[in-house]
Design an enzyme around this catalytic site. Structure first.
Site, mmCIF file in Angstrom:
data_model
loop_
_atom_site.group_PDB
_atom_site.id
_atom_site.type_symbol
_atom_site.label_atom_id
_atom_site.label_comp_id
_atom_site.label_asym_id
_atom_site.label_seq_id
_atom_site.Cartn_x
_atom_site.Cartn_y
_atom_site.Cartn_z
ATOM 1 N N GLU A 95 75.751 92.030 11.225
ATOM 2 C CA GLU A 95 74.514 91.425 11.716
ATOM 3 C C GLU A 95 73.297 92.057 11.043
ATOM 4 O O GLU A 95 73.034 93.249 11.231
ATOM 5 C CB GLU A 95 74.372 91.590 13.227
ATOM 6 C CG GLU A 95 73.073 90.960 13.749
ATOM 7 C CD GLU A 95 72.787 91.279 15.197
ATOM 8 O OE1 GLU A 95 71.958 90.570 15.796
ATOM 9 O OE2 GLU A 95 73.367 92.238 15.738
ATOM 10 N N GLU A 142 70.905 86.156 23.662
ATOM 11 C CA GLU A 142 70.483 87.556 23.564
ATOM 12 C C GLU A 142 68.957 87.594 23.589
ATOM 13 O O GLU A 142 68.306 87.763 22.557
ATOM 14 C CB GLU A 142 71.020 88.219 22.295
ATOM 15 C CG GLU A 142 70.759 89.731 22.278
ATOM 16 C CD GLU A 142 71.223 90.402 21.007
ATOM 17 O OE1 GLU A 142 72.341 90.942 20.999
ATOM 18 O OE2 GLU A 142 70.473 90.380 20.018
#
Length: 300
Positions: A173, A272
């Site tokens: 990520e 998120e």
């Protein structure tokens, strides 16, 4: 075009509730079918597995342990001199993934045979975020880049082998260095994709956090279309406040959700974000999406 599947990131959502078991129950009551947790390691895996099953949820993503946070570590994948600790953390993450009974990656052979784009988007594998970590304090980013990339490649090749034995998937990520973490090593999808190409392992994929991508590069339509074939997980939050997708900000999520549908994305979209108030009340955007598009069947 199938509707998108959403997972509740319980490191962010339901902060009004103490502990992961309570948050798992709340996510299940809110209609989620899946959840993700950054670091579940403070809870016994058996207790979490039981709480998830009771809530009707499956856990689809965890992070590797971050390292020594008191010393400023935020992942160890690319940090020179911390290879042994990276391997220990990987073993712990794999133990949790197995104990939590997370879904497994079904068809690596099909990916190797040329179906990577289709298989990479399927929702069935459990994923472990292999955090790259930060440039060491006092080091110049440009000067440290070469050594850190070599360490990262070494660790990722090791991780790919370990994860393949358990039919698990590792994720890379990029985290933006303009706002969130100025010292983070991996900060653009272009950098992550180049590293994935060098490693060349089909069970390592890209984690697309739209919040970070917008801050670093923008150009979301082109970047989503370009990188989606190697994306194994998506996460969303509004920019710049990191609130709900329908909160005020730069991004028009109905367009982005439609784009993901049009491009055939079948993996999970992780929520998120930082709730602006009560988490359940702030899920109006998701209930509206479900009203329009319906909810995926559990077997999809």
């Amino acid at each position: 075009m199938a509707p998108l599947r959403f997972s509740a990131n319980l490191s962010w959502l339901f902060p009004e509730l103490p502990g992961l078991p309570a948050r798992l129950r709340a996510a299940g009551s809110a209609g989620f079918e899946a959840a993700e947790v950054a670091w579940p390691y403070a809870e016994p895996p058996e207790a979490l597995a039981l709480a998830a099953r009771d809530a009707g949820l499956r856990l689809v993503l965890i992070n590797m342990p971050p390292g020594d946070q008191e010393k400023g570590e935020m992942g160890l994948g690319a940090v020179p001199g911390r290879q042994a600790a990276f391997r220990e953390g990987l073993e712990q993450a794999v133990r949790y993934a197995k104990a939590l009974g997370c879904p497994r990656y079904p068809t690596l052979a099909a990916v190797i045979a040329g179906s990577r784009a289709r298989e990479a988007s399927r929702p069935s594998p459990h994923r472990i975020h292999l955090m790259a970590g930060r440039v060491p304090p006092g080091a110049d980013r440009a000067a440290a880049r070469g050594e850190m990339e070599m360490v990262f490649l070494e660790n990722l090749r090791h991780a790919a082998g370990v994860l393949a034995q358990e039919n698990l998937v590792g994720l890379l990520e990029p985290i933006n260095t303009r706002v969130t973490d100025p010292q983070y090593f991996l900060d653009t999808p272009q950098q992550a994709a180049a590293i994935l190409e060098k490693v060349g392992r089909p069970n390592l994929q890209l984690q697309m956090d739209i919040f970070h991508w917008q801050i670093m590069d923008g150009n979301l339509t082109a970047n989503i279309r370009k990188f989606l074939p190697i994306v194994g997980h998506v996460q969303v939050a509004q920019v710049p406040g990191r609130g709900e997708p329908d909160s005020p900000g730069e991004l028009h999520f109905p367009y982005l959700f439609q784009l993901l549908e049009d491009e055939g994305y079948q993996g999970f979209v992780g929520c998120e974000y930082r709730p602006q108030g009560d988490t359940a009340e702030g899920l109006r955007w998701l209930r509206s999406y479900w009203d329009r598009r319906g909810r995926p069947q559990a077997s999809q």
